[in-house]
Design a protein around this motif. Structure first.
Motif, PDB file in Angstrom:
ATOM      1  N   THR A 147       0.815  -1.226   0.000  1.00 38.02           N
ATOM      2  CA  THR A 147       0.000   0.000   0.000  1.00 38.02           C
ATOM      3  C   THR A 147       0.840   1.264   0.000  1.00 38.02           C
ATOM      4  O   THR A 147       0.318   2.360  -0.231  1.00 38.02           O
ATOM      5  N   GLY A 148       2.129   1.141   0.265  1.00 36.62           N
ATOM      6  CA  GLY A 148       2.989   2.317   0.340  1.00 36.62           C
ATOM      7  C   GLY A 148       3.005   2.964   1.718  1.00 36.62           C
ATOM      8  O   GLY A 148       3.698   3.970   1.917  1.00 36.62           O
ATOM      9  N   MET A 149       2.269   2.407   2.687  1.00 40.11           N
ATOM     10  CA  MET A 149       2.239   2.981   4.031  1.00 40.11           C
ATOM     11  C   MET A 149       3.595   2.927   4.705  1.00 40.11           C
ATOM     12  O   MET A 149       3.880   3.706   5.624  1.00 40.11           O
ATOM     13  N   VAL A 150       4.446   2.021   4.245  1.00 38.40           N
ATOM     14  CA  VAL A 150       5.763   1.893   4.861  1.00 38.40           C
ATOM     15  C   VAL A 150       6.564   3.180   4.712  1.00 38.40           C
ATOM     16  O   VAL A 150       7.429   3.489   5.544  1.00 38.40           O
ATOM     17  N   ARG A 151       6.282   3.973   3.681  1.00 38.35           N
ATOM     18  CA  ARG A 151       6.977   5.255   3.516  1.00 38.35           C
ATOM     19  C   ARG A 151       6.652   6.190   4.675  1.00 38.35           C
ATOM     20  O   ARG A 151       7.538   6.846   5.221  1.00 38.35           O
ATOM     21  N   SER A 152       5.386   6.231   5.053  1.00 43.00           N
ATOM     22  CA  SER A 152       4.981   7.074   6.187  1.00 43.00           C
ATOM     23  C   SER A 152       5.596   6.556   7.481  1.00 43.00           C
ATOM     24  O   SER A 152       6.026   7.336   8.343  1.00 43.00           O
ATOM     25  N   THR A 153       5.638   5.233   7.617  1.00 40.40           N
ATOM     26  CA  THR A 153       6.210   4.636   8.824  1.00 40.40           C
ATOM     27  C   THR A 153       7.674   5.019   8.977  1.00 40.40           C
ATOM     28  O   THR A 153       8.113   5.464  10.051  1.00 40.40           O
TER      29      THR A 153
END
Length: 292
Positions: free
Chosen positions: A107-113
């Motif tokens: 989902t690409g959420m890892v970038r925010s993490t």
């Protein structure tokens, strides 16, 4: 004459992410974990499998040809019935462990993490601890229920279970621990591979396919060394953790060969810890080196 002064940094000035405590990271990861629908579904399936298989096999206990002769044998049978669903729960835990990390990459959420936690290590540590602890707690509660609901079914067939026996509860905790460790192993694979399908396939391969390969190898080679090596794969080591052997005989673990190594429960537990540590160390090194 005018002079310029350099503004002094305020006590609250931090570089990005340096003020994030591990407790905050842990709470953030907990919110993400419990917000995922896959988490609830996987935990529900684990509970159903553990309790359902115990009920099913406990109900068919009347088909056993006579009750075991000794008290220890009866206890061993009770453990075998209560933990019969553990290998299937491990498969579900493997899927969940892989999805926890690969889902963020998808989902690409890892970038925010990683933007919030630039060092990345605290985020990964929080994730793997949460998936291991929550899976253990859910599995421990389910196995306790599985033992309690299967006990009267076994009693009606002449198998009396002594619930005051500490070893039987250690077996339940051991079974729950192995499910948690499998989830953590799958998490490590997911962080390394970063692809959901690949990570799940690899985790299921370790849990389900690897024992089959070793079983074929043992049938073809039948040497002590291959039986000894078999003790160090996660599924077999997991079985040794929650096993309840009587006089060296087990109702859950496959028999060894004369001269082959048989792990004690604490040794098998260390093997699982080793798998988790090695895979997590590789994953952490790769995550720090790779671009998101």
């Amino acid at each position: 004459m005018t002079t310029t002064t350099t503004p002094r940094p305020t006590p609250h000035a931090h570089t990005a992410g340096s003020g994030v405590s591990f407790a905050h990271v842990l709470r953030s990861e907990w919110i993400k974990l419990r917000s995922l629908r896959s988490t609830a579904w996987c935990f529900a399936v684990i509970v159903v499998l553990l309790i359902g298989f115990a009920l099913l096999f406990g109900a068919f206990a009347s088909g056993f040809e006579g009750a075991p002769a000794t008290d220890e044998q009866q206890q061993s049978l009770a453990v075998s019935v209560a933990t019969i669903g553990v290998p299937f729960a491990q498969l579900v835990a493997a899927v969940l462990g892989a999805l926890v990390i690969t889902g963020e990459y998808g989902t690409g959420m890892v970038r925010s993490t990683f933007a919030a936690v630039p060092r990345r290590t605290p985020a990964l540590v929080a994730k793997v601890l949460l998936i291991g602890v929550t899976t253990f707690v859910v599995s421990a509660l389910a196995l306790a229920v599985a033992l309690l609901v299967s006990t009267p079914l076994l009693s009606s067939s002449g198998v009396d279970t002594d619930l005051a026996d500490g070893r039987i509860w250690l077996s339940m905790l051991g079974g729950a621990a192995t499910i948690g460790f499998i989830a953590m192993i799958a998490f490590g694979l997911g962080a390394i591979i970063r692809n959901g399908a690949g990570a799940i396939a690899s985790a299921i391969g370790i849990v389900f396919v690897l024992p089959i390969i070793f079983s074929i190898g043992q049938a073809l080679i039948a040497k002590p060394w291959i039986y000894s090596l078999y003790e160090f794969i996660p599924p077999q080591a997991a079985t040794r953790v929650y096993d309840y052997p009587v006089d060296g005989q087990s109702l859950t673990a496959l028999p060894g060969l004369d001269g082959s190594l048989v792990l004690e429960p604490w040794q098998a537990l260390l093997v699982l810890v080793g798998w988790v540590v090695v895979l997590f160390a590789i994953a952490l090194a790769l995550v720090k080196r790779r671009d998101v």
